[in-house]
Design a protein around this motif. Structure first.
Motif, PDB file in Angstrom:
ATOM      1  N   VAL A  88       0.873  -1.181   0.000  1.00  0.00           N
ATOM      2  CA  VAL A  88       0.000   0.000   0.000  1.00  0.00           C
ATOM      3  C   VAL A  88       0.910   1.231   0.000  1.00  0.00           C
ATOM      4  O   VAL A  88       2.124   1.094   0.167  1.00  0.00           O
TER       5      VAL A  88
ATOM      6  N   GLY B 136       2.724   4.320   1.601  1.00  0.00           N
ATOM      7  CA  GLY B 136       3.182   4.632   2.944  1.00  0.00           C
ATOM      8  C   GLY B 136       3.301   6.134   3.142  1.00  0.00           C
ATOM      9  O   GLY B 136       3.514   6.885   2.184  1.00  0.00           O
TER      10      GLY B 136
ATOM     11  N   ASN C  61       0.648   3.928  18.061  1.00  0.00           N
ATOM     12  CA  ASN C  61       0.987   2.623  17.535  1.00  0.00           C
ATOM     13  C   ASN C  61       2.418   2.667  17.020  1.00  0.00           C
ATOM     14  O   ASN C  61       2.779   3.636  16.370  1.00  0.00           O
ATOM     15  N   PRO C  62       3.188   1.612  17.250  1.00  0.00           N
ATOM     16  CA  PRO C  62       4.543   1.641  16.668  1.00  0.00           C
ATOM     17  C   PRO C  62       4.478   1.600  15.136  1.00  0.00           C
ATOM     18  O   PRO C  62       3.497   1.141  14.560  1.00  0.00           O
TER      19      PRO C  62
ATOM     20  N   ILE D 285       6.370   0.922  11.163  1.00  0.00           N
ATOM     21  CA  ILE D 285       7.335   0.096  10.439  1.00  0.00           C
ATOM     22  C   ILE D 285       8.435   0.996   9.883  1.00  0.00           C
ATOM     23  O   ILE D 285       8.158   2.041   9.296  1.00  0.00           O
TER      24      ILE D 285
ATOM     25  N   THR E 226       7.373  -7.869   7.179  1.00  0.00           N
ATOM     26  CA  THR E 226       7.916  -6.987   8.207  1.00  0.00           C
ATOM     27  C   THR E 226       8.385  -7.851   9.367  1.00  0.00           C
ATOM     28  O   THR E 226       7.657  -8.734   9.821  1.00  0.00           O
TER      29      THR E 226
ATOM     30  N   LEU F 258       8.065   0.580  23.003  1.00  0.00           N
ATOM     31  CA  LEU F 258       8.434  -0.840  23.128  1.00  0.00           C
ATOM     32  C   LEU F 258       9.952  -0.976  22.963  1.00  0.00           C
ATOM     33  O   LEU F 258      10.613  -0.055  22.490  1.00  0.00           O
TER      34      LEU F 258
ATOM     35  N   ALA G 198       9.947  -2.724  14.233  1.00  0.00           N
ATOM     36  CA  ALA G 198       9.469  -3.463  13.055  1.00  0.00           C
ATOM     37  C   ALA G 198      10.175  -2.898  11.826  1.00  0.00           C
ATOM     38  O   ALA G 198      10.204  -1.690  11.629  1.00  0.00           O
TER      39      ALA G 198
ATOM     40  N   ARG H  41      11.207  -3.351   7.505  1.00  0.00           N
ATOM     41  CA  ARG H  41      11.028  -4.070   6.245  1.00  0.00           C
ATOM     42  C   ARG H  41      11.800  -3.418   5.110  1.00  0.00           C
ATOM     43  O   ARG H  41      12.038  -2.207   5.126  1.00  0.00           O
TER      44      ARG H  41
ATOM     45  N   PRO I 193       3.745   4.340   8.122  1.00  0.00           N
ATOM     46  CA  PRO I 193       2.496   3.583   8.227  1.00  0.00           C
ATOM     47  C   PRO I 193       1.747   3.745   6.908  1.00  0.00           C
ATOM     48  O   PRO I 193       2.179   4.491   6.028  1.00  0.00           O
ATOM     49  N   SER I 194       0.639   3.042   6.765  1.00  0.00           N
ATOM     50  CA  SER I 194      -0.177   3.242   5.570  1.00  0.00           C
ATOM     51  C   SER I 194      -0.642   4.703   5.540  1.00  0.00           C
ATOM     52  O   SER I 194      -0.933   5.302   6.576  1.00  0.00           O
TER      53      SER I 194
ATOM     54  N   GLU J 287      -1.553  -5.094   3.219  1.00  0.00           N
ATOM     55  CA  GLU J 287      -0.337  -4.770   3.941  1.00  0.00           C
ATOM     56  C   GLU J 287       0.601  -5.970   4.067  1.00  0.00           C
ATOM     57  O   GLU J 287       0.208  -7.111   3.861  1.00  0.00           O
TER      58      GLU J 287
ATOM     59  N   LEU K 202       2.126 -11.715  13.782  1.00  0.00           N
ATOM     60  CA  LEU K 202       1.442 -10.588  14.420  1.00  0.00           C
ATOM     61  C   LEU K 202       0.367  -9.996  13.513  1.00  0.00           C
ATOM     62  O   LEU K 202      -0.595  -9.417  13.980  1.00  0.00           O
ATOM     63  N   ARG K 203       0.579 -10.120  12.206  1.00  0.00           N
ATOM     64  CA  ARG K 203      -0.438  -9.653  11.259  1.00  0.00           C
ATOM     65  C   ARG K 203      -0.340 -10.475   9.992  1.00  0.00           C
ATOM     66  O   ARG K 203       0.745 -10.621   9.442  1.00  0.00           O
TER      67      ARG K 203
HETATM   68  O1  TXA Z   1       2.562  -3.026   4.046  1.00  0.00           O
HETATM   69  C1  TXA Z   1       2.823  -2.373   5.043  1.00  0.00           C
HETATM   70  O2  TXA Z   1       3.280  -2.902   6.068  1.00  0.00           O
HETATM   71  C2  TXA Z   1       2.594  -0.852   4.977  1.00  0.00           C
HETATM   72  C3  TXA Z   1       3.617  -0.262   4.022  1.00  0.00           C
HETATM   73  C4  TXA Z   1       3.547   1.228   3.953  1.00  0.00           C
HETATM   74  O3  TXA Z   1       4.908  -0.693   4.382  1.00  0.00           O
HETATM   75  N1  TXA Z   1       2.677  -0.263   6.268  1.00  0.00           N
HETATM   76  C5  TXA Z   1       1.748  -0.476   7.237  1.00  0.00           C
HETATM   77  O4  TXA Z   1       1.955   0.256   8.399  1.00  0.00           O
HETATM   78  O5  TXA Z   1       0.811  -1.224   7.112  1.00  0.00           O
HETATM   79  P1  TXA Z   1       0.841   0.447   9.547  1.00  0.00           P
HETATM   80  O6  TXA Z   1       1.386   1.465  10.502  1.00  0.00           O
HETATM   81  O7  TXA Z   1      -0.461   0.757   8.965  1.00  0.00           O
HETATM   82  O8  TXA Z   1       0.853  -0.920  10.294  1.00  0.00           O
HETATM   83  C6  TXA Z   1       1.988  -1.252  11.049  1.00  0.00           C
HETATM   84  C7  TXA Z   1       1.679  -2.340  12.021  1.00  0.00           C
HETATM   85  C8  TXA Z   1       0.827  -1.874  13.163  1.00  0.00           C
HETATM   86  O9  TXA Z   1      -0.220  -2.779  13.396  1.00  0.00           O
HETATM   87  C9  TXA Z   1       1.820  -1.866  14.310  1.00  0.00           C
HETATM   88  O10 TXA Z   1       1.170  -2.112  15.520  1.00  0.00           O
HETATM   89  C10 TXA Z   1       2.785  -2.966  13.909  1.00  0.00           C
HETATM   90  O11 TXA Z   1       2.919  -2.803  12.551  1.00  0.00           O
HETATM   91  N2  TXA Z   1       4.098  -2.766  14.524  1.00  0.00           N
HETATM   92  C11 TXA Z   1       4.963  -1.767  14.288  1.00  0.00           C
HETATM   93  N3  TXA Z   1       6.033  -1.845  15.104  1.00  0.00           N
HETATM   94  C12 TXA Z   1       5.858  -2.941  15.870  1.00  0.00           C
HETATM   95  C13 TXA Z   1       6.608  -3.564  16.914  1.00  0.00           C
HETATM   96  N4  TXA Z   1       7.761  -3.052  17.336  1.00  0.00           N
HETATM   97  N5  TXA Z   1       6.115  -4.680  17.464  1.00  0.00           N
HETATM   98  C14 TXA Z   1       4.947  -5.210  17.018  1.00  0.00           C
HETATM   99  N6  TXA Z   1       4.182  -4.666  16.040  1.00  0.00           N
HETATM  100  C15 TXA Z   1       4.624  -3.545  15.478  1.00  0.00           C
END
Ligand code: TXA
Ligand code: MG
Length: 320
Positions: free
Chosen positions: A32, A34, A58-59, A61, A93, A112, A116, A118, A139-140, A177, A191-192
């Motif tokens: 998606v 970013g 939220n943390p 990526i 990720t 934390l 994360a 990628r 993030p998205s 994502e 985790l996702r």
């Molecule tokens: O495809 C994707 O991953 C897109 C593109 C732009 O790279 N990014 C994305 O970011 O979906 P966002 O912020 O919408 O989702 C990031 C997820 C969140 O659910 C967040 O909680 C998790 O990653 N996350 C980030 N850092 C983390 C960490 N240290 N531990 C666990 N989960 C983490």
């Protein structure tokens, strides 16, 4: 503001300069779009939360151009090495432990002790990351709670003038994502769910640590779970006076009399306060004080996320 430009060599160079200056740049990835900011810059990262109207931190990526670029920031486990070799660049990720002295804003980890990371595969994302030569938090690129954007037009419609530049690289082919795997343990933990399937991960790294939910549904983001940052010292909120043995977390004109003071924003700026929040909580927690006293922060705009975090940090907790 909010200008959509076709991704070309020149516009990518311009985008890199803007990221280095602390601006927000939306860019396509194979999953998606970013919403990017320099992951090393507290203030730039805080602007992401403001633009997205995220109610809590939220943390995020962190995106880098090559696997080698993560080295100073995280502790790379054997499991992470195997997964990275198999799926990077690509829509996976990996959550890893933050390295001591990681050059990343604490806000990307939302307090934390993990990060994360990628390495995306999309040519525009890769070119931008190479050009900027900094880790980019993204993030998205949508307002919190809305659908993830898969075209530059989606980004413009959702975030409009809140983003400094939108690089148009056409529609994202993935549209979903990235898969997020916790690689801090011996076995991978999902985790996702995302573009890389569980079967693909298990083929490389063995069985998942926990069975994924039967629906394959997305696990709640950790920002919503209990794994949030809590200082070891007791925290008092909305204080109007401070004790001589306490550390003061100030906002605006500081109260006097504290043993140690950190000011989230002397000017009362919420973006600056968000940028400083985790780093200053860590500082005060480590200082020679009996507790942390926090002055009121207005609960509007980014202040909602700041107050959410402060409340969680102050919540009564089980003895360790
Ligand atoms: O495809 C994707 O991953 C897109 C593109 C732009 O790279 N990014 C994305 O970011 O979906 P966002 O912020 O919408 O989702 C990031 C997820 C969140 O659910 C967040 O909680 C998790 O990653 N996350 C980030 N850092 C983390 C960490 N240290 N531990 C666990 N989960 C983490
Ligand atoms: Mg999202």
């Amino acid at each position: 503001m909010g200008k959509v430009v076709p991704a070309t060599e020149e516009s990518i160079q311009d985008a890199a300069v803007r990221l280095r200056r602390g601006e927000l740049v939306a860019f396509p990835t194979e999953t998606v779009y970013g919403l990017g900011a320099a992951a090393t810059d507290d203030r730039a990262v805080a602007r992401i939360f403001e633009a997205k109207e995220r109610p809590s931190f939220n943390p995020l990526i962190v995106h880098v151009a090559e696997t080698a670029a993560i080295a100073p920031h995280v502790e790379v486990s054997d499991l992470a090495i195997r997964l990275a070799a198999a799926f990077w660049p690509g829509p996976l990720t990996l959550v890893m432990r933050r390295a001591v002295g990681a050059g990343l804003s604490r806000l990307v980890s939302a307090g934390l002790d993990t990060v994360a990371v990628r390495v995306p595969r999309h040519p525009v994302a890769r070119a931008l990351l190479r050009e900027v030569d900094l880790p980019v938090a993204a993030p998205s690129a949508n307002v919190s709670g809305r659908l993830s954007p898969t075209t530059a037009a989606h980004v413009a419609a959702s975030l409009g003038g809140r983003v400094d530049l939108i690089l148009d690289g056409g529609p994202c082919l993935g549209g979903l994502e990235s898969t997020i795997v916790d690689a801090t343990g011996a076995a991978p933990r999902l985790l996702r769910a995302g573009l890389v399937t569980v079967d693909e991960i298990e083929a490389v790294a063995g069985p998942l640590a926990d069975a994924p939910s039967p629906s394959g549904a997305t696990v709640e983001a950790p920002g919503m779970m209990d794994s949030h940052y809590a200082p070891a010292k007791p925290l008092r909120l909305d204080v109007s006076e401070v004790g001589r043995t306490e550390g003061l977390l100030a906002f605006g004109e500081p109260l006097s009399g504290a043993a140690v003071t950190r000011n989230l924003s002397p000017a009362g700026d919420l973006v600056e306060a968000a940028a400083n929040l985790f780093a200053m909580l860590h500082d005060l927690d480590a200082a020679d004080v009996t507790g942390i006293a926090v002055m009121p922060v207005p609960a509007a705009g980014l202040g909602i996320a700041i107050n959410d975090r402060l409340r969680r940090a102050a919540a009564p907790r089980e003895p360790a």
